[in-house]
Design a protein around this motif. Structure first.
Motif, PDB file in Angstrom:
ATOM      1  N   LEU A   1      17.262 -41.785  14.525  1.00  0.00           N
ATOM      2  CA  LEU A   1      18.256 -42.697  13.970  1.00  0.00           C
ATOM      3  C   LEU A   1      18.759 -43.669  15.022  1.00  0.00           C
ATOM      4  CD1 LEU A   1      20.380 -40.314  11.699  1.00  0.00           C
ATOM      5  CD2 LEU A   1      18.586 -41.907  11.025  1.00  0.00           C
ATOM      6  N   ALA A   2      18.948 -43.167  16.240  1.00  0.00           N
ATOM      7  CA  ALA A   2      19.422 -44.050  17.310  1.00  0.00           C
ATOM      8  C   ALA A   2      18.358 -45.077  17.657  1.00  0.00           C
ATOM      9  CB  ALA A   2      19.772 -43.216  18.548  1.00  0.00           C
ATOM     10  N   LEU A   3      17.073 -44.637  17.636  1.00  0.00           N
ATOM     11  CA  LEU A   3      15.980 -45.538  18.009  1.00  0.00           C
ATOM     12  C   LEU A   3      15.887 -46.724  17.079  1.00  0.00           C
ATOM     13  CD1 LEU A   3      13.485 -46.151  19.718  1.00  0.00           C
ATOM     14  CD2 LEU A   3      12.166 -44.727  18.152  1.00  0.00           C
ATOM     15  N   TYR A   4      15.975 -46.472  15.779  1.00  0.00           N
ATOM     16  CA  TYR A   4      15.812 -47.536  14.811  1.00  0.00           C
ATOM     17  C   TYR A   4      17.128 -48.111  14.310  1.00  0.00           C
ATOM     18  CZ  TYR A   4      10.953 -46.251  14.848  1.00  0.00           C
ATOM     19  OH  TYR A   4       9.683 -45.994  15.260  1.00  0.00           O
ATOM     20  N   GLY A   5      18.254 -47.555  14.773  1.00  0.00           N
ATOM     21  CA  GLY A   5      19.535 -48.086  14.351  1.00  0.00           C
ATOM     22  C   GLY A   5      19.754 -47.920  12.864  1.00  0.00           C
TER      23      GLY A   5
ATOM     24  N   THR B   1      20.636 -56.830  20.837  1.00  0.00           N
ATOM     25  CA  THR B   1      20.145 -56.442  22.165  1.00  0.00           C
ATOM     26  C   THR B   1      20.241 -54.942  22.402  1.00  0.00           C
ATOM     27  OG1 THR B   1      22.317 -56.890  23.155  1.00  0.00           O
ATOM     28  CG2 THR B   1      20.697 -58.670  23.201  1.00  0.00           C
ATOM     29  N   TRP B   2      21.158 -54.234  21.690  1.00  0.00           N
ATOM     30  CA  TRP B   2      21.277 -52.793  21.877  1.00  0.00           C
ATOM     31  C   TRP B   2      20.243 -52.020  21.066  1.00  0.00           C
ATOM     32  CZ3 TRP B   2      22.073 -51.592  16.923  1.00  0.00           C
ATOM     33  CH2 TRP B   2      22.872 -52.424  16.126  1.00  0.00           C
ATOM     34  N   CYS B   3      19.478 -52.719  20.245  1.00  0.00           N
ATOM     35  CA  CYS B   3      18.431 -52.092  19.428  1.00  0.00           C
ATOM     36  C   CYS B   3      17.114 -52.170  20.195  1.00  0.00           C
ATOM     37  CB  CYS B   3      18.341 -52.818  18.082  1.00  0.00           C
ATOM     38  SG  CYS B   3      16.860 -52.471  17.126  1.00  0.00           S
TER      39      CYS B   3
END
Length: 271
Positions: free
Chosen positions: A51-55, A146-148
């Motif tokens: 989930l964090a990887l793909y936002g 940019t955070w993705c």
């Protein structure tokens, strides 16, 4: 007289919970429970990492507190996006369905007539821009930040696609959703040598919310292929290799699919 019960009670291996023969069973049960907890924790960690990887389902990273999408239940797709006038788009998309393969195998081609909601963002000078401003061109609309991490990785590919096919018939419209430090995304694009993409931004994330309202904005990156009249041709949640041969072939087919109709409309308008 000493009885069997007396001997068992004085056995040093006995515990308050029962005789010694039961202890190995208890230890085995405890071990099984421990392994189960560890397995669940590992699975949860893997899911959280994905989930964090793909936002997905949220706007993490530098979004201000209280602006996360995770805390808001995902709405059902709105019927307001349906538009019978887009029926022709669905028919045209079927013609190049075989091209949704390889690096673009995950893309979902339009199966019902859908028009994107009004979307507004700003250009590099801060001037308001709408998706309607691109009417007459096929658009690959991409939402990124940019955070993705996957977003950052696909920006050079999007830049390559714009360099190859961008013009009067097609445009890559990459809209940045960073909510703080407006100079950060510009600096990032400059550092990696992106120079063909025009810079668009939406720090209020209104484009994301509008697309989410019609079932098309549940994570970053989010990419939509839109025809010359603002009708959805395809949708992809997550990253793709947009600079590859598969993407170029599909986009070329999308451009060609609407070119005859666009020419016909222009001819009719000039009469």
């Amino acid at each position: 007289m000493t009885t069997a019960d007396d001997n068992r009670a004085t056995d040093p291996q006995d515990t308050a919970t029962g005789p010694a023969p039961g202890a190995p069973v208890a230890r085995r049960s405890s071990a099984v429970r421990t392994i189960g907890v560890v397995a669940l924790a590992t699975l949860a960690g893997a899911v959280a990492g994905a989930l964090a990887l793909y936002g997905m389902n949220r706007l993490p990273g530098n979004a201000p507190q209280g602006q996360s999408v995770a805390s808001v239940p995902a709405p059902a797709p709105s019927g307001a996006a349906a538009d019978p006038a887009c029926a022709g788009t669905v028919e045209r998309v079927r013609a190049f369905a075989p091209l949704a393969k390889g690096e673009l195998a995950a893309i979902a081609l339009a199966s019902e007539p859908r028009r994107l909601p009004p979307l507004t963002f700003t250009d590099a000078s801060g001037k308001p821009v709408t998706l309607a401003d691109f009417k007459g061109r096929v658009v690959l609309l991409n939402l990124w930040a940019t955070w993705c991490v996957p977003c950052r990785k696909e920006m050079p590919a999007l830049d390559h696609l714009e360099k190859r096919l961008g013009g009067p018939d097609f445009a890559v419209v990459a809209v940045n959703l960073d909510t703080r430090d407006p100079d950060k995304p510009r600096a990032f694009l400059s550092e990696i040598g992106v120079n063909s993409l025009a810079f668009y931004s939406d720090p209020a994330t209104k484009t994301f919310q509008a697309l989410r309202g019609v079932g098309r904005g549940f994570g970053l990156p989010t990419t939509l292929l839109v025809d010359r009249d603002g009708c959805e041709m395809a949708y992809l949640a997550g990253p793709a290799e947009w600079g590859g041969a598969d993407a170029e072939a599909l986009v070329k087919a999308a451009i060609g699919a609407g070119r005859a109709d666009a020419a016909g409309s222009s001819s009719a308008a000039s009469r």
